[in-house]
Design an enzyme around this catalytic site. Sequence first.
Site, PDB file in Angstrom:
ATOM      1  N   GLY A  12       0.824  -1.213   0.000  1.00  0.00           N
ATOM      2  CA  GLY A  12       0.000   0.000   0.000  1.00  0.00           C
ATOM      3  C   GLY A  12       0.856   1.260   0.000  1.00  0.00           C
ATOM      4  N   TYR A  13       0.172   2.377   0.011  1.00  0.00           N
ATOM      5  CA  TYR A  13       0.872   3.666  -0.067  1.00  0.00           C
ATOM      6  C   TYR A  13       1.824   3.866   1.123  1.00  0.00           C
ATOM      7  CZ  TYR A  13       1.277   8.802   0.062  1.00  0.00           C
ATOM      8  OH  TYR A  13       1.723  10.093   0.134  1.00  0.00           O
ATOM      9  N   ASN A  34      -3.065  -8.427   0.454  1.00  0.00           N
ATOM     10  CA  ASN A  34      -4.059  -9.135  -0.375  1.00  0.00           C
ATOM     11  C   ASN A  34      -4.285  -8.412  -1.707  1.00  0.00           C
ATOM     12  OD1 ASN A  34      -5.624  -6.949   0.268  1.00  0.00           O
ATOM     13  ND2 ASN A  34      -7.249  -8.094   1.299  1.00  0.00           N
ATOM     14  N   SER A  36      -5.865  -5.892  -2.483  1.00  0.00           N
ATOM     15  CA  SER A  36      -7.220  -5.411  -2.758  1.00  0.00           C
ATOM     16  C   SER A  36      -7.190  -3.946  -3.183  1.00  0.00           C
ATOM     17  CB  SER A  36      -8.119  -5.589  -1.536  1.00  0.00           C
ATOM     18  OG  SER A  36      -7.626  -4.814  -0.465  1.00  0.00           O
ATOM     19  N   SER A 126      -4.975   6.524  12.885  1.00  0.00           N
ATOM     20  CA  SER A 126      -5.239   7.738  12.120  1.00  0.00           C
ATOM     21  C   SER A 126      -5.693   8.852  13.047  1.00  0.00           C
ATOM     22  CB  SER A 126      -6.342   7.427  11.102  1.00  0.00           C
ATOM     23  OG  SER A 126      -6.821   8.620  10.532  1.00  0.00           O
ATOM     24  N   TYR A 150     -15.166   4.669   9.683  1.00  0.00           N
ATOM     25  CA  TYR A 150     -13.742   4.345   9.511  1.00  0.00           C
ATOM     26  C   TYR A 150     -12.963   4.690  10.778  1.00  0.00           C
ATOM     27  CZ  TYR A 150      -8.909   4.878   8.128  1.00  0.00           C
ATOM     28  OH  TYR A 150      -7.547   4.805   8.096  1.00  0.00           O
ATOM     29  N   LYS A 154     -10.874   2.164  13.542  1.00  0.00           N
ATOM     30  CA  LYS A 154      -9.494   2.317  14.038  1.00  0.00           C
ATOM     31  C   LYS A 154      -9.485   2.426  15.561  1.00  0.00           C
ATOM     32  CE  LYS A 154      -6.858   2.371  10.334  1.00  0.00           C
ATOM     33  NZ  LYS A 154      -5.841   1.337  10.117  1.00  0.00           N
ATOM     34  N   PHE A 179      -1.511  11.978  10.538  1.00  0.00           N
ATOM     35  CA  PHE A 179      -2.316  13.114  10.108  1.00  0.00           C
ATOM     36  C   PHE A 179      -2.549  12.961   8.598  1.00  0.00           C
ATOM     37  CE2 PHE A 179      -3.548  15.544  13.782  1.00  0.00           C
ATOM     38  CZ  PHE A 179      -3.021  14.697  14.737  1.00  0.00           C
TER      39      PHE A 179
END
Length: 338
Positions: A12-13, A34, A36, A126, A150, A154, A179
């Site tokens: 991911g990123y 995965n 996705s 987050s 979301y 978390k 952030f």
Amino acid sequence: MKQTILVTGGAGYIGSHTCVELLASGYDIVVVDNFSNSKPAVLDRVGQISGQEFPWYEIDVRDRAALARVFGKHRFSGVLHCAGVKSIAEAQRDPLKYYQHNLEASLTLLEEMAERGLKRLVFSSSATVYGECTQIPYREESPLKPNTVYGRSKMVVEDVLHDLASADESWRIAILRYFNPVGAHPSGLIGEDPNGTPNNLMPYICQVAVGKQAELAIFGHDYPTPDGTGVRDYLHVADLAEGHVRALDYLGRETGLVTFNLGTGRGYSVLEVVRAFEHASGRAIPFRYAPRRSGDLASYYADTSRAANTLDWRAKRSLGEMCADAWRWQSKNPGGYA
Ligand code: WQD
């Protein structure tokens, strides 16, 4: 002996940039993903930047048997848990998916770690867990009132981690509250590649700059901020990646659970980001003002003193560098990794 770190969501990123930083800091890594919301090609690029090869597995962290096979093949000294679903809008439409994915992945991973006696974990959380907090800047002790599904997904994982650390003092856990991570590796080889139309500001601006989107809609210009547009604490993803390594190093020395805000400690408005991007890219970013986006807050940024004092970590890169690096990535890869 090099330490080997398992990185979940390593394609991911955030995960991919953190993998580069781990390898540069002398750790070995094993990635599970995965795919996705990412592509295996990302991992080739991580290898290219690092000049190192590493094992990776296409598995879903919720698949306990598959996870156990990976744990059986390697001897890990810590885990970075970056895997998760992260669309605010999708979570509002499909809360079960978000609780299912984000909670079950974390529980499955923790069970496997506990069974193996591996108790060193860095968790990707987050700043969205703070929600509408009255005190700006947000401090780690600020009350948590996430205003999205979301954010709650978390927060629940954070609660689980607190309970675990209270029940067993030998756990070493760092919760990192990001952030607004933006930018890309300065090589332009890896960056943010959202599926479909981007939800977040910087990738949207990047797509306007390459002509994939006609113009930016600025959500609200009547906020109580200096220019009326929303203010956020943007930080360079490479600084964020360094924060992960510092947190992991710290957990090599200390037990218990600790939470860190990772931000720069200063906010920029949407208009300031647009201007900085135009300056860095030499491209005009046409925009129009649109109504506020539901759930958005006017302004927030981090109190970063705990990360500075405890980890000796500070975000170093400027907004100009964030924009220049995001632009380099986007202009070299207009279609993302495809
Ligand atoms: C930034 C600013 C928008 C898009 C979210 C999550 C957070 C984290 C990052 C976590 C706001 C404005 C945006 C656009 C705009 N993700 N904007 N036009 O909402 O601060 O944070 O993403 O995993 O948890 O909450 O980030 O980049 O979406 O928005 O005007 O097309 O840009 O209103 O002021 P946000 P963002």
